[in-house]
Scaffold this motif. Structure first.
Motif, mmCIF file in Angstrom:
data_model
loop_
_atom_site.group_PDB
_atom_site.id
_atom_site.type_symbol
_atom_site.label_atom_id
_atom_site.label_comp_id
_atom_site.label_asym_id
_atom_site.label_seq_id
_atom_site.Cartn_x
_atom_site.Cartn_y
_atom_site.Cartn_z
ATOM 1 N N GLU A 1 22.151 -13.255 -3.643
ATOM 2 C CA GLU A 1 21.260 -13.853 -2.633
ATOM 3 C C GLU A 1 19.877 -13.204 -2.622
ATOM 4 O O GLU A 1 18.897 -13.808 -2.196
ATOM 5 C CB GLU A 1 21.908 -13.796 -1.239
ATOM 6 N N THR A 2 19.779 -11.962 -3.157
ATOM 7 C CA THR A 2 18.462 -11.291 -3.129
ATOM 8 C C THR A 2 17.572 -11.733 -4.293
ATOM 9 O O THR A 2 16.403 -11.364 -4.357
ATOM 10 C CB THR A 2 18.607 -9.754 -3.170
ATOM 11 N N GLU A 3 18.116 -12.564 -5.207
ATOM 12 C CA GLU A 3 17.272 -13.109 -6.279
ATOM 13 C C GLU A 3 16.164 -13.990 -5.696
ATOM 14 O O GLU A 3 15.154 -14.228 -6.335
ATOM 15 C CB GLU A 3 18.118 -13.932 -7.276
ATOM 16 N N ALA A 4 16.398 -14.484 -4.486
ATOM 17 C CA ALA A 4 15.415 -15.391 -3.866
ATOM 18 C C ALA A 4 14.301 -14.634 -3.139
ATOM 19 O O ALA A 4 13.427 -15.249 -2.528
ATOM 20 C CB ALA A 4 16.141 -16.317 -2.881
ATOM 21 N N LEU A 5 14.341 -13.311 -3.173
ATOM 22 C CA LEU A 5 13.344 -12.536 -2.410
ATOM 23 C C LEU A 5 11.927 -12.820 -2.911
ATOM 24 O O LEU A 5 11.686 -12.865 -4.124
ATOM 25 C CB LEU A 5 13.648 -11.043 -2.542
ATOM 26 N N ALA A 6 10.991 -12.971 -1.983
ATOM 27 C CA ALA A 6 9.597 -13.288 -2.351
ATOM 28 C C ALA A 6 8.834 -11.997 -2.670
ATOM 29 O O ALA A 6 8.039 -11.498 -1.865
ATOM 30 C CB ALA A 6 8.923 -14.046 -1.203
ATOM 31 N N TRP A 7 9.093 -11.422 -3.843
ATOM 32 C CA TRP A 7 8.381 -10.203 -4.244
ATOM 33 C C TRP A 7 6.893 -10.505 -4.423
ATOM 34 O O TRP A 7 6.527 -11.608 -4.815
ATOM 35 C CB TRP A 7 8.930 -9.667 -5.571
ATOM 36 N N ARG A 8 6.036 -9.523 -4.148
ATOM 37 C CA ARG A 8 4.597 -9.703 -4.332
ATOM 38 C C ARG A 8 4.205 -9.463 -5.793
ATOM 39 O O ARG A 8 4.717 -8.555 -6.419
ATOM 40 C CB ARG A 8 3.812 -8.687 -3.476
ATOM 41 N N LYS A 9 3.294 -10.270 -6.286
ATOM 42 C CA LYS A 9 2.645 -9.961 -7.568
ATOM 43 C C LYS A 9 1.390 -9.182 -7.179
ATOM 44 O O LYS A 9 0.441 -9.743 -6.658
ATOM 45 C CB LYS A 9 2.246 -11.252 -8.286
ATOM 46 N N ALA A 10 1.422 -7.873 -7.388
ATOM 47 C CA ALA A 10 0.309 -7.030 -6.939
ATOM 48 C C ALA A 10 0.011 -5.988 -8.011
ATOM 49 O O ALA A 10 0.361 -4.816 -7.868
ATOM 50 C CB ALA A 10 0.675 -6.372 -5.609
ATOM 51 N N PRO A 11 -0.615 -6.421 -9.141
ATOM 52 C CA PRO A 11 -0.803 -5.506 -10.275
ATOM 53 C C PRO A 11 -1.581 -4.238 -9.926
ATOM 54 O O PRO A 11 -1.301 -3.171 -10.473
ATOM 55 C CB PRO A 11 -1.550 -6.355 -11.314
ATOM 56 N N GLU A 12 -2.523 -4.346 -8.991
ATOM 57 C CA GLU A 12 -3.307 -3.138 -8.660
ATOM 58 C C GLU A 12 -2.455 -2.131 -7.898
ATOM 59 O O GLU A 12 -2.537 -0.925 -8.140
ATOM 60 C CB GLU A 12 -4.558 -3.522 -7.866
ATOM 61 N N ASP A 13 -1.646 -2.626 -6.978
ATOM 62 C CA ASP A 13 -0.748 -1.727 -6.239
ATOM 63 C C ASP A 13 0.273 -1.086 -7.179
ATOM 64 O O ASP A 13 0.579 0.102 -7.074
ATOM 65 C CB ASP A 13 -0.008 -2.493 -5.131
ATOM 66 N N LEU A 14 0.803 -1.906 -8.100
ATOM 67 C CA LEU A 14 1.784 -1.379 -9.058
ATOM 68 C C LEU A 14 1.137 -0.281 -9.915
ATOM 69 O O LEU A 14 1.728 0.790 -10.110
ATOM 70 C CB LEU A 14 2.300 -2.516 -9.960
ATOM 71 N N ALA A 15 -0.080 -0.525 -10.369
ATOM 72 C CA ALA A 15 -0.777 0.472 -11.200
ATOM 73 C C ALA A 15 -1.032 1.759 -10.412
ATOM 74 O O ALA A 15 -0.877 2.865 -10.949
ATOM 75 C CB ALA A 15 -2.088 -0.102 -11.733
ATOM 76 N N ALA A 16 -1.392 1.623 -9.137
ATOM 77 C CA ALA A 16 -1.647 2.819 -8.310
ATOM 78 C C ALA A 16 -0.366 3.642 -8.168
ATOM 79 O O ALA A 16 -0.386 4.873 -8.237
ATOM 80 C CB ALA A 16 -2.168 2.407 -6.936
ATOM 81 N N TRP A 17 0.763 2.940 -8.001
ATOM 82 C CA TRP A 17 2.059 3.621 -7.899
ATOM 83 C C TRP A 17 2.388 4.311 -9.228
ATOM 84 O O TRP A 17 2.759 5.484 -9.257
ATOM 85 C CB TRP A 17 3.127 2.582 -7.536
ATOM 86 N N GLN A 18 2.207 3.592 -10.348
ATOM 87 C CA GLN A 18 2.534 4.147 -11.665
ATOM 88 C C GLN A 18 1.655 5.346 -12.006
ATOM 89 O O GLN A 18 2.092 6.275 -12.679
ATOM 90 C CB GLN A 18 2.337 3.069 -12.756
ATOM 91 N N ARG B 1 12.635 -4.464 -10.522
ATOM 92 C CA ARG B 1 12.710 -4.431 -11.989
ATOM 93 C C ARG B 1 11.484 -3.766 -12.611
ATOM 94 O O ARG B 1 11.560 -3.160 -13.672
ATOM 95 C CB ARG B 1 12.901 -5.849 -12.547
ATOM 96 N N GLU B 2 10.335 -3.877 -11.910
ATOM 97 C CA GLU B 2 9.117 -3.199 -12.395
ATOM 98 C C GLU B 2 9.313 -1.680 -12.357
ATOM 99 O O GLU B 2 8.917 -0.959 -13.270
ATOM 100 C CB GLU B 2 7.903 -3.571 -11.525
ATOM 101 N N GLY B 3 9.913 -1.217 -11.284
ATOM 102 C CA GLY B 3 10.155 0.221 -11.146
ATOM 103 C C GLY B 3 11.223 0.711 -12.094
ATOM 104 O O GLY B 3 11.091 1.768 -12.722
ATOM 105 N N ASP C 1 2.865 10.426 -4.739
ATOM 106 C CA ASP C 1 2.025 10.778 -5.897
ATOM 107 C C ASP C 1 2.514 12.056 -6.581
ATOM 108 O O ASP C 1 2.501 12.154 -7.810
ATOM 109 C CB ASP C 1 0.558 10.929 -5.462
ATOM 110 N N ALA C 2 2.979 13.026 -5.793
ATOM 111 C CA ALA C 2 3.498 14.278 -6.381
ATOM 112 C C ALA C 2 4.748 13.973 -7.217
ATOM 113 O O ALA C 2 4.910 14.475 -8.329
ATOM 114 C CB ALA C 2 3.816 15.287 -5.285
ATOM 115 N N ALA C 3 5.617 13.110 -6.680
ATOM 116 C CA ALA C 3 6.847 12.754 -7.398
ATOM 117 C C ALA C 3 6.514 12.026 -8.702
ATOM 118 O O ALA C 3 7.112 12.292 -9.747
ATOM 119 C CB ALA C 3 7.736 11.872 -6.519
ATOM 120 N N MET C 4 5.551 11.109 -8.641
ATOM 121 C CA MET C 4 5.202 10.354 -9.846
ATOM 122 C C MET C 4 4.550 11.266 -10.889
ATOM 123 O O MET C 4 4.768 11.105 -12.083
ATOM 124 C CB MET C 4 4.283 9.180 -9.493
ATOM 125 N N ARG C 5 3.777 12.250 -10.436
ATOM 126 C CA ARG C 5 3.197 13.202 -11.411
ATOM 127 C C ARG C 5 4.295 14.049 -12.049
ATOM 128 O O ARG C 5 4.246 14.358 -13.229
ATOM 129 C CB ARG C 5 2.163 14.106 -10.733
#
Length: 480
Positions: free
Chosen positions: A304-321, A364-366, A331-335
């Motif tokens: 049922e969670t396949e229907a979730l409306a995930w955001r397409k937010a490439p800038e936010d994803l890049a900031a997280w990565q 899936r991006e994460g 940010d400390a964890a990602m470093r």
């Protein structure tokens, strides 16, 4: 001649397939270099480098027993049947032995190889080795795979009471087989060699894995329950990379933990019990891979969670990565991940929940980003952890439980020791300010540290609303 095909079992001791092959007569070992397959599976360069370094150690250990290690190349697993059939003909091999691996692609590969070999009169044998229990043998009363860890653990406990998995003997030296070992490559195209700093954190070889296991069991395990959540403390075993590559076996880990706890896994030392539980979580997620193959296909465990409306937010994803979300604990964890190939387990949950809930970006991006950077990347554990955190998985955090990065930071890194280790630009802040520099006064917080990319309260509300809009399992069933 008998052949052991090594995969994620890069060790001499307690290796089921190796022990079985060597009992039949002269044995050789083979390892396949499959770069395109590794790329398709998002294997991290630091993980491939770790495999190669461990293979070099294993090659020396096998050489001492006159067991040659042969290296063969196959771009993808589709070529494995041809490459292995050819090798078996060259060496007049009678039987091939492997330790079972789990996942759709792994199972397909092994049955294709078995078929090709058996057509040539070579027998193919596979063994339970990286798990305590065969998938399909720990089931609910109605004969289905468990979906909830606590129930799965209960059955595992009752099995362990009646029969502990035994370690297997190490092969003895054999007569010279007249086949020479191949040199182990030091690098593979498409997988850049990681920094010396990263490699130094993860020395290769069984001796190192054993040293870590013994040191943890002797000095740390009793404190494990209390200290494992604090990323600035050395509270975890640091064995995950060795387990993922099979340099140490789960059985060796279980026996070391039991030895410190008078043979008990349900009472006695709470640290040992908690750590054995973690070994069982690892087991659980591999059983899930087999019982629910959709998770191998990038699908949510909860349909049922396949229907979730995930955001397409490439800038936010890049900031997280790139570790510039403006939230220090994230940010400390990602470093830590980017520089060491590893992230503290508590922080894996925190950053995963931040990405999937506060940023509402598809898990899936994460999952993919982690696999591309983790030295201990393991499909079952990584997928299980991401789906747990994003509330799409087994036994998952209910969707309304959303860790606040600030309260997690204050609770588990109260003095900001971990944050300052990875974000030296926040060094001047006191232990209250370091969790949330924006609130540290001045219009801009800390000059060279970004503002938070998201409002935690508003983003939490947005996530709750997105999850509330999902159909229930019952509604989905009615529509089918």
């Amino acid at each position: 001649m008998h052949l052991i095909w090594l995969r994620t079992d890069l060790r001499l001791h307690d290796n089921t397939a190796l022990a079985a092959a060597s009992q039949r007569g002269p044995v050789a070992a083979v390892y396949l270099i499959t770069p395109e397959q590794w790329q398709a599976h998002d294997d991290a360069p630091c993980k491939v480098d770790f495999w190669l370094r461990n293979l070099q150690h294993l090659s020396q250990a096998l050489d001492n027993l006159n067991i040659p290690l042969l290296i063969r190349h196959a771009a993808t697993w589709d070529q494995a049947p041809t490459v292995l059939s050819q090798l078996c003909r060259e060496l007049s091999v009678e039987s091939v032995h492997v330790n079972e691996e789990y996942g759709i692609h792994e199972s397909r590969r092994d049955s294709a190889v078995a078929q090709a070999l058996e057509a040539d009169g070579v027998t193919f044998h596979s063994y339970l080795d990286q798990l305590f229990f065969q998938p399909g043998s720990v089931l609910t009363k109605t004969g289905t795979y468990f979906q909830v860890f606590s129930q799965f653990r209960k059955v595992c406990y009752s099995r362990l009471h009646s029969a502990l998995p035994r370690r297997v003997p190490t092969p003895k030296a054999q007569a010279e087989p007249g086949v020479k070992s191949d040199p182990v490559p030091t690098a593979v195209e498409g997988f850049p060699t990681p920094s010396e700093t990263l490699r130094a954190l993860w020395p290769a070889g069984e001796d190192e894995a054993r040293r870590r296991l013994d040191a943890f069991a002797d000095q740390q395990i009793s404190y494990y329950k209390d200290e494992r959540d604090f990323p600035a403390k050395p509270g975890t075993s640091q064995l995950s990379a060795y387990l993922a590559a099979g340099v140490v076996s789960p059985r060796q880990c279980l026996h070391a933990a039991l030895q410190t706890n008078q043979g008990e896994f349900e009472s006695g030392d709470i640290g040992a019990i908690t750590w054995i539980n973690e070994l069982l979580w690892r087991e659980f997620y591999k059983h899930i891979l087999v019982g629910y193959p959709r998770v191998s296909r990038h699908r949510a465990f909860r349909p049922e969670t396949e229907a979730l409306a995930w955001r397409k937010a490439p800038e936010d994803l890049a900031a997280w990565q790139q570790a510039r979300t403006g939230l220090p604990i994230i940010d400390a964890a990602m470093r830590q991940l980017l520089e060491t190939g590893w992230m503290h387990n508590r922080l894996r949950m925190v950053v995963a929940m931040f990405l999937t809930k506060n940023l509402l970006i598809d898990w899936r991006e994460g999952e993919r980003f982690f696999m591309r950077h983790l030295i201990d990347g393991d499909l079952a554990a990584n997928n299980g952890g991401w789906q747990w955190s994003s509330s799409t998985g087994t036994d998952s955090a209910p969707y309304f439980r959303i860790f606040s990065p600030l309260s997690q930071s204050e609770k588990f890194d109260g003095d900001g020791v971990f944050i300052k280790r990875w974000l030296p630009e926040l060094d001047a802040l006191n232990k209250k300010q370091v969790h949330n520099p924006e609130a540290a006064g001045g219009l801009f917080g800390v000059a060279d540290y970004p503002r938070a990319i998201v409002d935690l309260k508003q983003s939490r509300e947005r996530a709750l609303a997105a999850f509330r809009r999902l159909p229930s399992r019952q509604e989905m069933a009615e529509h089918e």
